[in-house]
Design a protein around this motif. Structure first.
Motif, short mmCIF file in Angstrom:
data_model
loop_
_atom_site.label_atom_id
_atom_site.label_comp_id
_atom_site.label_asym_id
_atom_site.label_seq_id
_atom_site.Cartn_x
_atom_site.Cartn_y
_atom_site.Cartn_z
N PRO A 12 0.86 -1.22 -0.09
CA PRO A 12 -0.10 0.03 0.05
C PRO A 12 0.76 1.06 -0.04
O PRO A 12 0.50 2.22 -0.57
CB PRO A 12 -0.77 -0.16 1.23
N GLY A 13 2.02 1.37 0.56
CA GLY A 13 2.91 2.34 0.67
C GLY A 13 4.00 2.22 1.30
O GLY A 13 4.40 0.95 1.86
N ALA A 14 5.06 3.21 1.52
CA ALA A 14 6.50 3.07 2.11
C ALA A 14 5.99 2.70 3.40
O ALA A 14 5.36 3.34 4.31
CB ALA A 14 7.16 4.33 1.89
N GLY A 15 6.75 1.72 3.79
CA GLY A 15 6.81 1.41 5.39
C GLY A 15 5.57 0.71 6.07
O GLY A 15 5.43 0.50 6.96
N PRO A 58 1.80 1.68 -5.23
CA PRO A 58 1.45 3.16 -5.71
C PRO A 58 2.08 3.33 -6.86
O PRO A 58 3.43 2.66 -7.04
CB PRO A 58 1.84 3.85 -4.63
N GLY A 59 1.75 4.03 -7.83
CA GLY A 59 2.57 4.61 -8.95
C GLY A 59 3.86 5.30 -8.49
O GLY A 59 4.18 5.88 -7.28
N PRO A 166 12.62 0.48 -3.85
CA PRO A 166 11.37 1.12 -4.62
C PRO A 166 10.31 2.04 -3.85
O PRO A 166 9.59 2.82 -4.22
CB PRO A 166 10.69 -0.27 -5.15
N GLN A 167 10.40 1.79 -2.60
CA GLN A 167 9.47 2.40 -1.41
C GLN A 167 10.11 3.92 -1.73
O GLN A 167 9.29 4.80 -1.46
CB GLN A 167 9.70 2.07 -0.14
N ALA A 173 0.39 6.76 -1.54
CA ALA A 173 0.17 5.68 -0.90
C ALA A 173 -1.45 5.14 -1.30
O ALA A 173 -2.15 6.08 -1.73
CB ALA A 173 0.02 6.04 0.77
N LEU A 174 -1.54 3.97 -1.32
CA LEU A 174 -2.77 3.22 -1.66
C LEU A 174 -3.64 3.29 -0.55
O LEU A 174 -3.64 2.38 0.36
CB LEU A 174 -2.83 2.10 -2.19
#
Length: 215
Positions: A12-15, A58-59, A166-167, A173-174
């Motif tokens: 869904p997103g970083a971390g 996420p893009g 990549p993060q 974030a999704l």
């Protein structure tokens, strides 16, 4: 239209904790829900489902897009025999007769190549008017923290030789309510994606619209 984008692994997103066999529900241009596929599909039983093998994230944001689009020429496929297919810079660019129309066409082709690398946001500024118009019409999100004087970077925002996490390239974030910018990659996890790079992109969703789908 409501669409479920599902994948073997959703990040869904970083971390955030990855979701095995996850899904992202997209309504219009917005994320409606994120979670395990069984839960999301039960909540949206009438949604169309798109299944992607690999990892859904996420893009990505390309922070070198200013120089890449404004100081490099992306050849037209019809010019491939003469100019090749890679962006031209330096002396090769100086040898071309560039005007606004040619810069605009180059930027449009460059943006299409970025979409094929999972990019949904680009960093400006974009001093050339023709490039600014191309970026605005393409619908990618824009951020303003790029360096227009930096060297022209690679097309791949992950630049595999550098081992970019990549993060660090996620544009957002999704989460419910966020703009639905997603990228699907043929890679089992983020470590594999870092090694292969964003050329492993299978699909790019831009504000809920499937902007790129590979074979």
């Amino acid at each position: 239209m409501l669409t479920l984008h599902s994948a073997d692994l959703v990040v869904p997103g970083a971390g955030t904790e990855p979701i095995a066999d996850g899904a992202v529900a997209v309504e219009g241009g917005t994320v409606a829900a994120v979670g395990p596929y069984d839960e999301v599909s039960a909540a949206y039983p009438r949604a169309r489902t798109r299944r992607w093998a690999g990892v859904l994230t996420p893009g990505l944001v390309h922070r070198g897009a200013g120089p890449l689009l404004g100081r490099a020429y992306h050849p037209d496929p019809r010019e491939a025999d003469e100019l090749g297919t890679e962006p031209l810079t330096g002396a090769a660019l100086d040898a071309l007769a560039m005007d606004d129309a040619r810069w605009g066409g180059s930027a449009r082709r460059g943006l299409q190549r970025l979409l094929r690398h999972g990019v949904t946001a680009v960093a400006g500024p974009f001093p050339r008017p023709a490039v600014r118009r191309a970026v605005a019409r393409a619908g990618l999100a824009t951020v303003a923290d790029g360096d227009p004087d930096a060297p022209v970077p690679p097309l791949d925002p992950l630049d595999p030789p550098t081992g970019t996490d990549p993060q660090r390239a996620f544009a957002g974030a999704l989460v419910p309510g966020a703009r639905a910018d997603l990228a699907a990659f043929v890679a089992p996890d983020l470590a594999a994606l870092a090694a292969t790079g964003a050329a492993a992109c299978r699909a790019t969703v831009l504000a809920g619209r499937l902007a790129y789908r590979g074979r």
